[in-house]
Design an enzyme around this catalytic site. Structure first.
Site, PDB file in Angstrom:
ATOM      1  N   CYS A  79       0.777  -1.252  -0.297  1.00 55.78           N
ATOM      2  CA  CYS A  79      -0.007   0.066   0.212  1.00 55.78           C
ATOM      3  C   CYS A  79       0.899   1.362  -0.011  1.00 55.78           C
ATOM      4  O   CYS A  79       0.565   1.967  -0.666  1.00 55.78           O
ATOM      5  CB  CYS A  79      -0.843  -0.248   1.471  1.00 55.78           C
ATOM      6  N   HIS A 129      -2.864   7.049   3.599  1.00 56.68           N
ATOM      7  CA  HIS A 129      -1.851   5.925   4.114  1.00 56.68           C
ATOM      8  C   HIS A 129      -0.091   6.205   3.612  1.00 56.68           C
ATOM      9  O   HIS A 129       0.837   5.465   3.180  1.00 56.68           O
ATOM     10  CB  HIS A 129      -1.947   4.574   3.663  1.00 56.68           C
TER      11      HIS A 129
END
Length: 486
Positions: A79, A129
């Site tokens: 991610c 993120h």
């Protein structure tokens, strides 16, 4: 008479100088961008990709009128590394985000900043993120990397109680219901508001699904698959099949929910009549093994992990007949390519390739391989479960990887699409292996990548890791104090 003459002259000047408000023609106006980024959707999923299990009618229809970049690769399939490369146009060893839950330098030259400097309204909704201050922590505007409109959270996969922050307000909010639907609804409101303004806009809609937990989509979507026969990929071992089937039921339910909302966002573009001049992208940060090769999730160099969907709908440049591109689009290439399609000058800090003229059909791509890597195994693929550093290349036909001990994997993806036959050490392919190894070495030299053990890079960037060599994520407030759970 003299007064009338003066009035006539003033009116004439205004007319000739075109002081009257006028709309900019579509030929002159920079394109809008609506970029849908989903989490852990592998390239092999979706009806248009030949998946017999998927229910994705809207995305299938989108594929039929879009440019399908079918060799899109997540160069570091995790991610945070993907998102940092997407936002900076750089490789992980340059920006330093080669693990989850670390900060992308706030001084970085990012996609949001460049578009904002070139007259774009910028918006970001959903999973961020790349802040590294805790997954539920407040992110002040100084760390929004150029995005002005902000309804985001660092990271959550609690899709039915999904928190977020608005702009520079430190009070956490909660999306009503399933966050994919709520975030899409907010994106539609943004699109309708900005559609008729003179300034172009770039909007990112970053959805957490279909990343696990898999069984949390709304009930109507889960019911679609509860009795459906699930056809597994040939590389799912017999001992993993039962778990894979159950997992996939939930995975496809999330996908079906996403598909409905992609259709609604697309409809907003057509309703507001800005579809023609909008670059509408559907893609993912990385794939999901889902039992293939006996593994789950990502990080590994198998196709189910590294290959992602990449549909680009831009009628003004590509028409609506639907086409396929075989370029080897890697994550750092996305930002320069979008800037090129937008006629915005690319900053020198970017390392990716601008494929815009190739996609327009005005140039041919000379790129024959692209880099994949794992700098430091962590999280769901720690060393205790076989995780290890690797570097590799993907070509139009082959995937070749090397670990710290030497050649690791070589697959002929044309003859062996499920990557069941590792050709490393095969005497019949000795020359091929040597050639690919040489091409990998050349690419590493160009990237100044010495392929050191992962902990050397952890030390260089001063990351604090736990016993599994993972950066532990924490929840802190803006002042650096631990958040109290609600």
């Amino acid at each position: 008479m003299k007064v009338c003459k003066n009035i006539f002259l003033i009116c004439a000047v205004f007319f000739l100088c075109d002081f009257k408000p006028r709309s900019v023609s579509i030929a002159d106006k920079k394109p809008n961008i609506v970029y849908i980024l989903v989490d852990q959707w592998r390239a092999q999923a979706g009806g248009y990709a030949g998946d017999p299990n998927a229910h994705t009618p809207n995305i299938d229809r989108l594929a039929g009128v879009s440019l399908n970049v079918r060799n899109a690769v997540s160069g570091m399939p995790v991610c945070s590394p993907h998102r940092a490369s997407l936002m900076s146009g750089q490789y992980p060893l340059t920006h330093g985000v080669f693990m989850n839950d670390v900060l992308l330098d706030t001084n970085a030259v990012t996609l949001g900043k460049v578009y904002a400097q070139n007259g774009y309204d910028t918006g970001f909704i959903g999973k961020w993120h790349i802040d590294g201050h805790g997954r539920r922590s407040y992110i002040p505007a100084t760390r929004h990397q150029g995005f002005e409109y902000w309804k985001a959270l660092e990271c959550t996969h609690n899709y039915n109680h999904s928190e977020y922050y608005i702009g520079n307000d430190p009070e956490r909010k909660v999306w009503d219901g399933y966050d994919v639907t709520e975030q899409s609804s907010d994106a539609i409101t943004y699109i309708r508001k900005h559609a008729y303004q003179d300034e172009p806009f770039v909007l990112f809609v970053s959805m957490g699904a279909p990343h696990d937990p898999y069984q949390t989509a709304p009930e109507k979507y889960r019911k679609m698959f509860e009795d459906k026969k699930i056809i597994l990929r040939e590389n799912v071992p017999a001992g993993k099949r039962e778990k894979a089937i159950e997992t996939l039921r939930g995975y496809y339910a999330h996908m079906a929910a996403i598909d409905d909302n992609v259709g609604e966002i697309w409809k907003a573009l057509t309703d507001t009549k800005i579809e023609e001049n909008t670059i509408f992208v559907f893609t993912a940060d990385h794939g999901d093994l889902l039992g293939s090769h006996g593994w789950w999730n990502k990080q590994q160099p198998y196709n189910e992990s590294i290959r992602v969907p990449f549909l680009m709908h831009y009628p003004k440049a590509f028409g609506t007949k639907g086409s396929v591109s075989d370029i080897l689009l890697n994550t750092p290439d996305i930002m320069p390519t979008l800037l090129g399609l937008s006629n915005v000058a690319a900053p020198r800090s970017m390392e990716g390739i601008d494929y815009s003229e190739v996609l327009r059909g005005k140039q041919k791509s000379g790129v024959t391989e692209t880099l994949i890597s794992c700098v430091q195994p962590f999280g769901q693929w720690p060393r205790s479960r076989g995780g290890k550093e690797y570097r590799g290349i993907v070509t139009q036909r082959y995937t070749y990887t090397r670990d710290l001990n030497g050649p690791w994997q070589l697959f002929d993806n044309e003859k062996d699409p499920f990557q069941l036959n590792n050709l490393v050490g095969n005497s019949e392919h000795k020359g091929l292996q040597a050639s690919l190894d040489g091409r990998l070495s050349k690419l590493l030299r160009e990237r100044n990548d010495k392929f050191l053990p992962g902990l050397e890079y952890v030390k260089k960037w001063n990351y604090v890791i736990d016993e599994t060599e993972t950066v532990p994520y924490r929840d802190m407030n803006y002042e650096g104090k631990p958040l109290v759970e609600d």
